[in-house]
Design an enzyme around this catalytic site. Structure first.
Site, PDB file in Angstrom:
ATOM      1  N   THR A 181      38.961  -7.075   0.800  1.00  0.00           N
ATOM      2  CA  THR A 181      38.643  -8.258  -0.001  1.00  0.00           C
ATOM      3  C   THR A 181      39.953  -8.945  -0.336  1.00  0.00           C
ATOM      4  OG1 THR A 181      38.881  -7.138  -2.101  1.00  0.00           O
ATOM      5  CG2 THR A 181      36.708  -7.056  -1.109  1.00  0.00           C
ATOM      6  N   GLU A 326      31.883  -7.302   0.602  1.00  0.00           N
ATOM      7  CA  GLU A 326      31.205  -6.009   0.461  1.00  0.00           C
ATOM      8  C   GLU A 326      29.787  -6.014   1.036  1.00  0.00           C
ATOM      9  OE1 GLU A 326      32.960  -7.628  -1.706  1.00  0.00           O
ATOM     10  OE2 GLU A 326      33.926  -6.379  -3.205  1.00  0.00           O
ATOM     11  N   LYS A 435      34.262 -18.422 -22.767  1.00  0.00           N
ATOM     12  CA  LYS A 435      33.569 -18.044 -24.007  1.00  0.00           C
ATOM     13  C   LYS A 435      34.100 -18.913 -25.145  1.00  0.00           C
ATOM     14  CE  LYS A 435      31.358 -14.336 -26.145  1.00  0.00           C
ATOM     15  NZ  LYS A 435      31.022 -12.962 -26.209  1.00  0.00           N
ATOM     16  N   TRP A 440      28.584 -19.030 -24.054  1.00  0.00           N
ATOM     17  CA  TRP A 440      29.162 -19.104 -22.714  1.00  0.00           C
ATOM     18  C   TRP A 440      29.096 -20.517 -22.144  1.00  0.00           C
ATOM     19  CZ3 TRP A 440      31.918 -15.095 -21.525  1.00  0.00           C
ATOM     20  CH2 TRP A 440      31.549 -13.810 -21.962  1.00  0.00           C
TER      21      TRP A 440
HETATM   22  P1  ADP Z   1      36.884 -12.750  -2.986  1.00  0.00           P
HETATM   23  O1  ADP Z   1      36.285 -11.793  -3.976  1.00  0.00           O
HETATM   24  O2  ADP Z   1      38.274 -12.505  -2.705  1.00  0.00           O
HETATM   25  O3  ADP Z   1      36.591 -14.205  -3.280  1.00  0.00           O
HETATM   26  P2  ADP Z   1      34.723 -12.688  -1.172  1.00  0.00           P
HETATM   27  O4  ADP Z   1      34.833 -13.677  -0.090  1.00  0.00           O
HETATM   28  O5  ADP Z   1      34.137 -11.397  -0.872  1.00  0.00           O
HETATM   29  O6  ADP Z   1      36.158 -12.426  -1.668  1.00  0.00           O
HETATM   30  O7  ADP Z   1      33.983 -13.410  -2.348  1.00  0.00           O
HETATM   31  C1  ADP Z   1      32.765 -13.043  -2.869  1.00  0.00           C
HETATM   32  C2  ADP Z   1      32.520 -13.826  -4.105  1.00  0.00           C
HETATM   33  O8  ADP Z   1      32.477 -15.225  -3.814  1.00  0.00           O
HETATM   34  C3  ADP Z   1      31.201 -13.548  -4.757  1.00  0.00           C
HETATM   35  O9  ADP Z   1      31.281 -12.382  -5.554  1.00  0.00           O
HETATM   36  C4  ADP Z   1      30.975 -14.806  -5.576  1.00  0.00           C
HETATM   37  O10 ADP Z   1      31.703 -14.766  -6.788  1.00  0.00           O
HETATM   38  C5  ADP Z   1      31.585 -15.870  -4.713  1.00  0.00           C
HETATM   39  N1  ADP Z   1      30.562 -16.584  -3.941  1.00  0.00           N
HETATM   40  C6  ADP Z   1      30.156 -16.354  -2.692  1.00  0.00           C
HETATM   41  N2  ADP Z   1      29.222 -17.232  -2.294  1.00  0.00           N
HETATM   42  C7  ADP Z   1      29.012 -18.048  -3.337  1.00  0.00           C
HETATM   43  C8  ADP Z   1      28.157 -19.181  -3.570  1.00  0.00           C
HETATM   44  N3  ADP Z   1      27.338 -19.647  -2.654  1.00  0.00           N
HETATM   45  N4  ADP Z   1      28.222 -19.771  -4.775  1.00  0.00           N
HETATM   46  C9  ADP Z   1      29.050 -19.320  -5.739  1.00  0.00           C
HETATM   47  N5  ADP Z   1      29.879 -18.285  -5.581  1.00  0.00           N
HETATM   48  C10 ADP Z   1      29.863 -17.644  -4.403  1.00  0.00           C
END
Ligand code: ADP
Length: 532
Positions: A181, A326, A435, A440
């Site tokens: 990640t 993941e 917050k 929120w």
């Molecule tokens: P990183 O954690 O480094 O950004 P990832 O590419 O695995 O790596 O990112 C996953 C995260 O991206 C998710 O946990 C979420 O927070 C965000 N995410 C993914 N798709 C969306 C979406 N369509 N809208 C909003 N957030 C998203």
């Protein structure tokens, strides 16, 4: 029934057998090249034989450090089909993270794009496991380099065995791939993908109710092949014999638009910042995008205004999806149900700008801090939990496993609401929620509305510490070229759409919003800039 293993070998062999004439179009440093799946099949076998000769054994990690092109695609199949594990390495990592993940994954061989060699040369003395470097370039000649031993990809492929037999002892639960990640805090975390997980994920992406990828598609992943398997596009496209259009190094909005036009791309995938950039390019009005049947967008929230522009101004259907490294990554997708098609345009757009419903094969639930499921009323917030056959169950050799994987569920760290249709909406990442006075505020909601302002190109909202309210929102805004707006105008635009206490205390105008290695807003850096 028969317990035949679900492995990636069957995907590449299917393309070779039944779609030998279909094409992979690849943009490399020297130009655009066309290959049939017959050629890709032979080259992939030759590469697998070369890896074997170099000493790669079952379970060994083969690292790739590359853009989206045909050689990367060949590695996607060669490594897992000979029993090894494809480790895609993010080319934008810092030298520290790069060294950490190569050593942590214990990569035995590294396949590196010619223009990226300097990045590996810089860390070569720190690498503890790499036995061979392979340079990916259009030429067989080796470039000048301090890496040793260094092999030429094209030389290895031309000396390799194009009839090489893939491994027959692969268990479907064997690792096929891994990716770290792009950790926003701390060290990157490794995720291992099994053959079975990727296989089932590919099946899921080809369902009519998800991305509906099929043989007739011309698929262009803009999302990098070094990140979350380019959302599985190379795997599903090969499985189905779909035409692949791989946009290569240093792609700009202009290159993306030209390739969509010239190669009649039908479906493309990438993060919102890519599509925001492309919108500006499309406004030139010189591109034919009429073949595009879908843009798949995820990674961060797709602003509703952007979805509207694609669909109404350019007649390009947009699909909003959600996933994580993941989760291989597809988890949810926003599509209308049959009985929602008669709703007003605005209502339909509202549904389709959510992150959507879970794809078949996975389970989700949304829980509060006590672990109880929240009301599915579109209002109550909770953390999203996921489980299923393409969801990781641990971080590779990492203590942080226990924080995210509990009782058979992945705790995503994403705060969401879920409505009575089962459609989720991401409110924020846990660390990005603001917050204020015990309530929120969703940075995502504010950002999406800001990006609907006619003068605003990009917007990110962050929390700044506040002695009275604990935290207050501040908006960081990039204006479109030749457009002007003042702080007062921006706040006035937000006013009718939010409660007063949601309105940002300040609007900071910037030239550019810092982005992560995969093009997401880098809020950690923004906080530093704004708090200075
Ligand atoms: P990183 O954690 O480094 O950004 P990832 O590419 O695995 O790596 O990112 C996953 C995260 O991206 C998710 O946990 C979420 O927070 C965000 N995410 C993914 N798709 C969306 C979406 N369509 N809208 C909003 N957030 C998203």
């Amino acid at each position: 029934m028969m317990d035949t293993p679900l492995t990636l070998v069957s995907l590449i062999e299917r393309a070779e057998k039944y779609f030998s004439k279909k094409e992979v179009i690849s943009r490399t440093h020297t130009g655009i090249q066309h290959f049939t799946y017959e050629e890709i099949g032979k080259r992939t076998r030759a590469l697998a034989s070369a890896l074997k000769k170099l000493g790669v054994e079952k379970g060994d990690r083969v690292g790739t450090f590359a853009w989206n092109h045909h050689r990367h695609l060949e590695a996607y199949f060669a490594a897992p089909s000979m029993g090894a594990v494809l480790h895609t390495i993010n080319i934008r990592l810092s030298p520290e993270h790069l060294t950490y993940i190569i050593n942590h994954a214990e990569d035995k061989v590294l396949l590196i794009d010619i223009d990226l060699l300097p990045l590996i040369e810089r860390v070569k003395d720190e690498l503890t496991s790499v036995k061979a470097f392979i340079v990916m370039s259009d030429e067989k000649e080796l470039p000048e380099s301090t890496l040793s031993p260094l092999y030429s990809y094209e030389q290895l492929v031309s000396d390799g065995d194009e009839n090489f037999e893939y491994a027959t002892d692969i268990d479907e639960n064997d690792p096929a791939g891994m990716c770290y990640t792009s950790a926003t805090t701390g060290k990157p975390k490794g995720v291992v993908y099994t053959h079975r997980g990727i296989f089932l994920h590919s099946m899921a992406l080809s369902m009519a109710d998800t991305a509906a990828i099929s043989e007739s598609d011309r698929v262009m992943p803009v999302v990098p092949m070094f990140h979350a398997n380019a959302w599985g596009m190379p795997f599903v496209s090969t499985m189905l014999g779909a035409t692949q259009v791989l946009p290569g190094p240093m792609m700009t909005p202009q290159i993306i638009a030209e390739m969509i036009d010239k190669y009649d791309v039908t479906i493309s995938a990438g993060v919102p910042t890519i599509w925001l950039g492309l919108l500006q390019e499309l406004e030139k009005g010189i591109y034919d995008t009429s073949h595009l049947r879908a843009i798949l967008c995820g990674g961060s929230a797709a602003p509703k205004s952007m979805i509207r522009s694609y669909e109404t101004d350019f007649n390009i259907p947009f699909i909003h999806a959600y996933g994580m490294t993941e989760t291989t990554p597809i988890v949810t997708l926003a599509r209308l149900k049959s009985y929602q098609t008669d709703l007003s345009e605005e209502e339909r757009l509202d549904i389709r700008s959510r992150q959507g419903t879970v794809v078949p094969g996975l389970d989700i639930k949304v829980v509060d801090e006590n672990g109880d499921e929240v009301e599915a009323d579109g209002e109550a917030m909770g953390e999203l939990l996921i489980r299923g056959p393409w969801i990781a169950d641990e971080y590779y050799k990492d203590d942080r496993t226990k924080d995210a994987f509990k009782d058979g569920w992945l705790y995503t760290g994403d705060v969401v609401t879920i409505d009575n249709e089962g459609s989720i909406k991401i409110v924020d990442r846990m660390g990005d929620l603001i917050k204020s006075g015990g309530e929120w505020i969703s940075s995502v909601d504010l950002e999406n509305t800001l990006m609907a302002h006619p003068a605003i190109f990009e917007a990110a909202v962050i929390a700044v510490p506040d002695p009275k309210w604990q935290e207050r929102p501040v908006a960081c805004v990039v204006l479109k070229p030749d457009k002007l707006a003042t702080e007062a105008e921006v706040l006035k635009f937000l006013e009718p759409q939010f409660a007063k206490w949601w309105l940002p205390d300040k609007v900071v105008f910037m030239k550019e919003i810092p982005k992560t290695s995969v093009g997401k807003f880098l809020k950690r850096d923004l906080r530093e800039i704004v708090n200075k």
